[in-house]
Design an enzyme around this catalytic site. Structure first.
Site, PDB file in Angstrom:
ATOM      1  N   GLU A  73      -0.742 -43.947  73.591  1.00  0.00           N
ATOM      2  CA  GLU A  73       0.052 -44.827  72.721  1.00  0.00           C
ATOM      3  C   GLU A  73       0.598 -46.035  73.476  1.00  0.00           C
ATOM      4  OE1 GLU A  73       2.717 -42.928  69.986  1.00  0.00           O
ATOM      5  OE2 GLU A  73       3.615 -44.842  69.386  1.00  0.00           O
ATOM      6  N   ASP A 104       4.516 -36.266  63.373  1.00  0.00           N
ATOM      7  CA  ASP A 104       5.953 -36.159  63.097  1.00  0.00           C
ATOM      8  C   ASP A 104       6.489 -37.522  62.632  1.00  0.00           C
ATOM      9  OD1 ASP A 104       5.894 -37.490  65.507  1.00  0.00           O
ATOM     10  OD2 ASP A 104       7.244 -36.123  66.562  1.00  0.00           O
TER      11      ASP A 104
HETATM   12  O1  KIV Z   1       3.448 -38.944  64.730  1.00  0.00           O
HETATM   13  C1  KIV Z   1       2.469 -39.702  64.707  1.00  0.00           C
HETATM   14  O2  KIV Z   1       2.041 -40.199  63.661  1.00  0.00           O
HETATM   15  C2  KIV Z   1       1.822 -40.007  65.973  1.00  0.00           C
HETATM   16  C3  KIV Z   1       0.759 -41.069  65.956  1.00  0.00           C
HETATM   17  C4  KIV Z   1       1.400 -42.391  65.864  1.00  0.00           C
HETATM   18  C5  KIV Z   1      -0.144 -40.958  67.106  1.00  0.00           C
HETATM   19  O3  KIV Z   1       2.148 -39.455  66.965  1.00  0.00           O
END
Ligand code: KIV
Length: 274
Positions: free
Chosen positions: A181, A45
């Site tokens: 994360e 997202d």
């Molecule tokens: O939305 C995204 O790109 C993510 C990654 C940073 C893990 O959740």
């Protein structure tokens, strides 16, 4: 090479094989990453920030996730394609989650969904996996909670107990792997040893079972110059390459040097425009 599945990705941990993940949002970039041997293409997202130019991921809709995931999944022959659950689908409970997850799998041919949240969302993760919708969990810093948390903070020692409860909960709920994360490196190492499912780190150090980064950060395709994120190593500078190419094109058009003979149709014979 057969296309990677969630179960195969899970088995990488036992094999000691690192899981290589990048985000992707469209057909041509997904094709390049798939051909380059990336294991997981995550339709994050983060499309809200990287492609739509928004300041958070919160405005991204389910329709938009389906739109981007369909393009990426059509390009991927080897990689596992994982689609992010946009806000607030992780928060709406099992019924809405299963409805959204099954739409993603039916309409996009993705192989799995990614789901933010740990212990408090474990029941929903269990409902998804029981419905046959493979889940990549996401613990540590959860960007969809930005309004509540007030910022992007690295998870440290004080978050240890909750982090470990979250990891055990998503593992028991059937997630095949978990994104970790912005967790301090030593804590991420312990977290990785704690669970049998692979951890895929972003800003969480070298001891995770795999790594994920955002396409635009890795390839330098970010229009705002500024300082790069600490965790995001830059492997190319598409900004500079594209700026120079655009300036060359503008100059050629203004000087009358484009189109030249090689790029013009001449003569009376009927031709296709190839
Ligand atoms: O939305 C995204 O790109 C993510 C990654 C940073 C893990 O959740």
């Amino acid at each position: 090479m057969p296309q990677l599945t969630p179960l195969k990705i899970k088995s990488f941990k036992k094999e000691g094989r690192k899981i290589v993940t990048l985000t992707a949002y469209d057909y041509p970039s997904a094709k390049i990453l798939d051909t380059a041997g990336i294991d997981i293409l995550l339709v994050g997202d983060s499309v809200g920030n990287t492609v739509q130019g928004k300041t958070t991921t919160l405005p991204v809709t389910l329709e938009e996730m389906i739109y981007h995931t369909e393009m990426v999944a059509r390009a991927a022959q080897n990689a596992l394609v994982v689609a992010d659950f946009p806000f607030p689908y992780c928060q709406l409970g099992a019924g809405e989650a299963v409805r959204a997850g099954s739409r993603i799998l039916k309409e996009t041919l993705a192989g799995a969904v990614k789901f933010e949240g740990g212990e408090k969302r474990a029941e929903t993760i269990a409902a998804l996996t029981e419905a046959g919708i493979p889940v990549l969990a996401h613990c540590g810093l959860c960007p969809q909670e930005i309004k509540q948390s007030g910022g992007f903070f690295v998870q440290r020692e004080s978050e240890r107990e909750q982090l470990f409860r979250d990891l055990r909960a998503v593992e028991s709920a059937g997630a095949f792997a978990v994104v970790l994360e912005c967790v301090e490196e030593e804590l991420a190492k312990e977290a990785t040893q704690l669970v049998s499912i692979p951890t895929i780190g972003i800003g969480s150090g070298v001891h995770c079972d795999g790594q994920v980064l955002v396409f635009h950060d890795v390839f330098g395709y970010t229009p705002v110059p500024g300082k790069p994120l600490k965790h995001a190593k830059r492997y190319s500078d598409l900004n500079a390459i594209l700026t120079i190419a655009a300036q060359c094109y503008a100059q050629d058009v203004r000087n009358g040097e484009f189109p030249d003979d090689a790029h013009s149709f001449k003569g009376a014979a009927k031709k296709t425009a190839e």
